[in-house]
Design a protein around this motif. Structure first.
Motif, PDB file in Angstrom:
ATOM      1  N   ASP A  62       0.910   7.525   3.418  1.00 32.53           N
ATOM      2  CA  ASP A  62       2.116   6.715   3.245  1.00 32.53           C
ATOM      3  C   ASP A  62       3.183   7.518   2.515  1.00 32.53           C
ATOM      4  O   ASP A  62       4.338   7.589   2.942  1.00 32.53           O
ATOM      5  CB  ASP A  62       1.767   5.450   2.451  1.00 32.53           C
ATOM      6  CG  ASP A  62       3.003   4.620   2.152  1.00 32.53           C
ATOM      7  OD1 ASP A  62       3.783   4.377   3.089  1.00 32.53           O
ATOM      8  OD2 ASP A  62       3.186   4.229   0.984  1.00 32.53           O
TER       9      ASP A  62
ATOM     10  N   LEU B  10       1.998  -7.171   8.432  1.00 33.66           N
ATOM     11  CA  LEU B  10       1.800  -5.773   8.847  1.00 33.66           C
ATOM     12  C   LEU B  10       0.356  -5.305   8.666  1.00 33.66           C
ATOM     13  O   LEU B  10      -0.289  -4.826   9.607  1.00 33.66           O
ATOM     14  CB  LEU B  10       2.766  -4.885   8.057  1.00 33.66           C
ATOM     15  CG  LEU B  10       2.821  -3.419   8.450  1.00 33.66           C
ATOM     16  CD1 LEU B  10       3.266  -3.264   9.900  1.00 33.66           C
ATOM     17  CD2 LEU B  10       3.782  -2.662   7.533  1.00 33.66           C
TER      18      LEU B  10
ATOM     19  N   GLY C 140      11.578   0.584   7.524  1.00 29.55           N
ATOM     20  CA  GLY C 140      11.668  -0.714   6.858  1.00 29.55           C
ATOM     21  C   GLY C 140      12.864  -1.532   7.338  1.00 29.55           C
ATOM     22  O   GLY C 140      13.561  -1.141   8.273  1.00 29.55           O
ATOM     23  N   SER C 141      13.077  -2.656   6.657  1.00 29.41           N
ATOM     24  CA  SER C 141      14.012  -3.657   7.187  1.00 29.41           C
ATOM     25  C   SER C 141      15.471  -3.435   6.772  1.00 29.41           C
ATOM     26  O   SER C 141      16.375  -4.067   7.315  1.00 29.41           O
ATOM     27  CB  SER C 141      13.558  -5.056   6.765  1.00 29.41           C
ATOM     28  OG  SER C 141      13.468  -5.127   5.357  1.00 29.41           O
TER      29      SER C 141
ATOM     30  N   THR D  58       2.596 -16.681   7.627  1.00 33.13           N
ATOM     31  CA  THR D  58       2.874 -15.265   7.870  1.00 33.13           C
ATOM     32  C   THR D  58       2.440 -14.910   9.293  1.00 33.13           C
ATOM     33  O   THR D  58       3.262 -14.845  10.196  1.00 33.13           O
ATOM     34  CB  THR D  58       2.165 -14.376   6.828  1.00 33.13           C
ATOM     35  OG1 THR D  58       0.793 -14.776   6.721  1.00 33.13           O
ATOM     36  CG2 THR D  58       2.844 -14.462   5.482  1.00 33.13           C
TER      37      THR D  58
ATOM     38  N   GLU E 107       4.150  -8.060   3.863  1.00 30.92           N
ATOM     39  CA  GLU E 107       3.538  -6.763   4.183  1.00 30.92           C
ATOM     40  C   GLU E 107       2.034  -6.930   4.409  1.00 30.92           C
ATOM     41  O   GLU E 107       1.479  -6.447   5.389  1.00 30.92           O
ATOM     42  CB  GLU E 107       3.792  -5.759   3.047  1.00 30.92           C
ATOM     43  CG  GLU E 107       5.249  -5.330   2.894  1.00 30.92           C
ATOM     44  CD  GLU E 107       6.083  -6.310   2.054  1.00 30.92           C
ATOM     45  OE1 GLU E 107       5.622  -7.432   1.767  1.00 30.92           O
ATOM     46  OE2 GLU E 107       7.232  -5.934   1.696  1.00 30.92           O
TER      47      GLU E 107
ATOM     48  N   PRO F 283       7.499  -9.157  -2.831  1.00 26.25           N
ATOM     49  CA  PRO F 283       6.848  -8.015  -2.168  1.00 26.25           C
ATOM     50  C   PRO F 283       5.339  -8.236  -2.044  1.00 26.25           C
ATOM     51  O   PRO F 283       4.705  -8.705  -2.987  1.00 26.25           O
ATOM     52  CB  PRO F 283       7.127  -6.840  -3.118  1.00 26.25           C
ATOM     53  CG  PRO F 283       8.330  -7.234  -3.898  1.00 26.25           C
ATOM     54  CD  PRO F 283       8.307  -8.738  -3.989  1.00 26.25           C
TER      55      PRO F 283
ATOM     56  N   ILE G   2       9.156  -5.243   8.773  1.00 25.60           N
ATOM     57  CA  ILE G   2       8.666  -6.385   7.990  1.00 25.60           C
ATOM     58  C   ILE G   2       9.079  -6.182   6.534  1.00 25.60           C
ATOM     59  O   ILE G   2       8.867  -5.118   5.965  1.00 25.60           O
ATOM     60  CB  ILE G   2       7.117  -6.488   8.092  1.00 25.60           C
ATOM     61  CG1 ILE G   2       6.675  -6.798   9.533  1.00 25.60           C
ATOM     62  CG2 ILE G   2       6.570  -7.534   7.118  1.00 25.60           C
ATOM     63  CD1 ILE G   2       7.113  -8.138  10.091  1.00 25.60           C
ATOM     64  N   GLY G   3       9.662  -7.205   5.927  1.00 27.24           N
ATOM     65  CA  GLY G   3      10.112  -7.117   4.528  1.00 27.24           C
ATOM     66  C   GLY G   3      11.410  -7.890   4.371  1.00 27.24           C
ATOM     67  O   GLY G   3      12.365  -7.636   5.088  1.00 27.24           O
TER      68      GLY G   3
ATOM     69  N   TYR H 211      -5.436   0.666   0.356  1.00 28.70           N
ATOM     70  CA  TYR H 211      -4.844  -0.451   1.098  1.00 28.70           C
ATOM     71  C   TYR H 211      -5.838  -1.573   1.371  1.00 28.70           C
ATOM     72  O   TYR H 211      -5.462  -2.631   1.852  1.00 28.70           O
ATOM     73  CB  TYR H 211      -4.249   0.050   2.426  1.00 28.70           C
ATOM     74  CG  TYR H 211      -2.876   0.659   2.249  1.00 28.70           C
ATOM     75  CD1 TYR H 211      -2.729   1.874   1.587  1.00 28.70           C
ATOM     76  CD2 TYR H 211      -1.734   0.030   2.734  1.00 28.70           C
ATOM     77  CE1 TYR H 211      -1.473   2.434   1.411  1.00 28.70           C
ATOM     78  CE2 TYR H 211      -0.481   0.592   2.568  1.00 28.70           C
ATOM     79  CZ  TYR H 211      -0.348   1.791   1.908  1.00 28.70           C
ATOM     80  OH  TYR H 211       0.892   2.344   1.744  1.00 28.70           O
TER      81      TYR H 211
END
Ligand code: IPM
Ligand code: MN
Length: 352
Positions: A248, A92, A282-283, A57, A88, A84, A77-78, A139
């Motif tokens: 978030d 990230l 996001g991606s 990663t 991340e 999942p 990133i994703g 987190y």
């Protein structure tokens, strides 16, 4: 005096990341030539494809390397083929934590001529900033399974809040509010009625720090009510400070009222170190490679990057060029922009 030369690390990442970053770099070239500063870009291929190829990663050595840059510019990133959490957390969050980027700064600003789903509200009503704590809370990754896979399974996930972590975030928010110099009102968003440990610490710290900022009005709102007010009375807000998880969630709602994921940008900031800027959308794998994704969020993230490294005139140029470009777009949604990804980038670059 010799022109400044900035060292910028670029991580295009997954999905539409590379496409939107390419447009951001186009704009960077235009604004650097106008404002006469130099820069050097170093590309890193961290993301889903590299992970699939190598199982890696973000190596620790990369974290050390990234510390040597003036800023980091991240696409997304994703990856749909990767479970999942792996990318991340492994990329990230590893950068956010590893570089101690303890602020996630997310402006919510509706530009003129941009459609908002909020009826009867315009640019004068939707203009606030969310200061999201970015290294702690839920987190942190603290927690455990007990009796995993059995009928008596228990899973815990701890919200980790330190006095120091909360205090530096709140302090940053007060400073941000003062510097912004608009309503001069800072709202703490939390859930003091249920999260009686975590938000007790937040509220006490907030009240203490507030004494040092007599010029700033303070306010508190529960996070659920905040969602209601984003829709009903977004004009009430100036600067919001909140924890990682709530920040978030409310910033996705914030993104929608400012015109959608196509324009929402954020900065992962270490005021004393290296910061990283990214579109927050996001991606978007389903739009990858189709020249339909909106690069404005990435371009706005570039604007924030320029501001953070001290090129505030260049940052203002980018914002003004974005304002001119959105005025010509029927929609900010992928595939409905009336032009392609590259045309949007060209238009902003031309308006610099
Ligand atoms: C964001 C994203 C990330 C987060 C994910 C991709 C880990 O949703 O930047 O808001 O939750 O912080
Ligand atoms: Mn998010």
């Amino acid at each position: 005096m010799a022109a400044k030369e900035y060292k910028i690390a670029v991580i295009p990442g997954d999905g539409t990341g590379p496409e939107v970053i390419a447009e951001g770099l186009k704009v960077l070239e235009a604004v650097a030539s106008k404002r006469k500063f130099k820069y050097e870009v170093t590309n890193y291929d961290f993301g889903g494809e590299r992970y699939k190829r190598t199982g890696e990663t973000l190596p620790d050595s990369a974290l050390e390397e990234l510390k040597k840059f003036d800023a980091i510019y991240l696409g997304a990133i994703g990856h749909p083929d990767v479970k999942p959490g792996i990318l991340e957390v492994g990329i990230l969050l590893k950068i956010r934590f590893g570089l101690d980027q303890y602020i996630n700064l997310r402006p919510v600003k509706l530009y003129p001529n941009v459609w908002t789903p909020i009826k009867d509200k315009g640019p004068e009503d939707i203009d606030f900033v969310v200061v999201r704590e970015n290294t702690e809370g839920l987190y942190k990754g603290m927690g455990e399974f007990k009796n995993k896979g059995t009928e008596n399974e228990v899973a815990t996930q701890v919200s980790y809040n330190t006095r120091k972590g909360v205090e530096r975030c709140i302090r940053y928010a007060f400073e941000c509010c003062r510097k912004r110099n608009k309503k001069k009102q800072l709202t703490l968003v939390g859930k003091t009625n249920v999260l009686t440990y975590a938000f007790d610490l937040w509220q006490r710290t907030f009240d203490e720090i507030a004494k040092e900022y007599k010029d700033i009005k303070t306010d508190y709102a529960h996070v659920d009510a905040t969602c209601m007010w984003f829709v009903k009375n977004p004009e009430w807000f100036d600067v919001i400070v909140t924890d990682n998880m709530f920040g978030d969630i409310i910033t996705d709602l914030g993104a929608m009222i400012q015109g959608g994921m196509g324009i929402a940008a954020g900065g992962n900031i270490n005021p004393q170190g290296v910061s990283m800027f990214e579109p927050i959308g996001g991606s978007a794998p389903k739009y990858t490679g189709k020249n339909v994704i909106n690069p404005l969020a990435a371009i706005c993230a570039l604007g924030m990057l320029l501001d953070e490294i001290g090129e505030s005139k260049a940052a203002a140029d980018v914002e003004n060029a974005v304002i001119k470009t959105v005025a010509k777009m029927p929609s900010l949604s992928a595939g409905k922009m009336g032009m392609g990804t590259r045309d949007v980038g060209d238009s902003v670059a031309k308006n610099i």
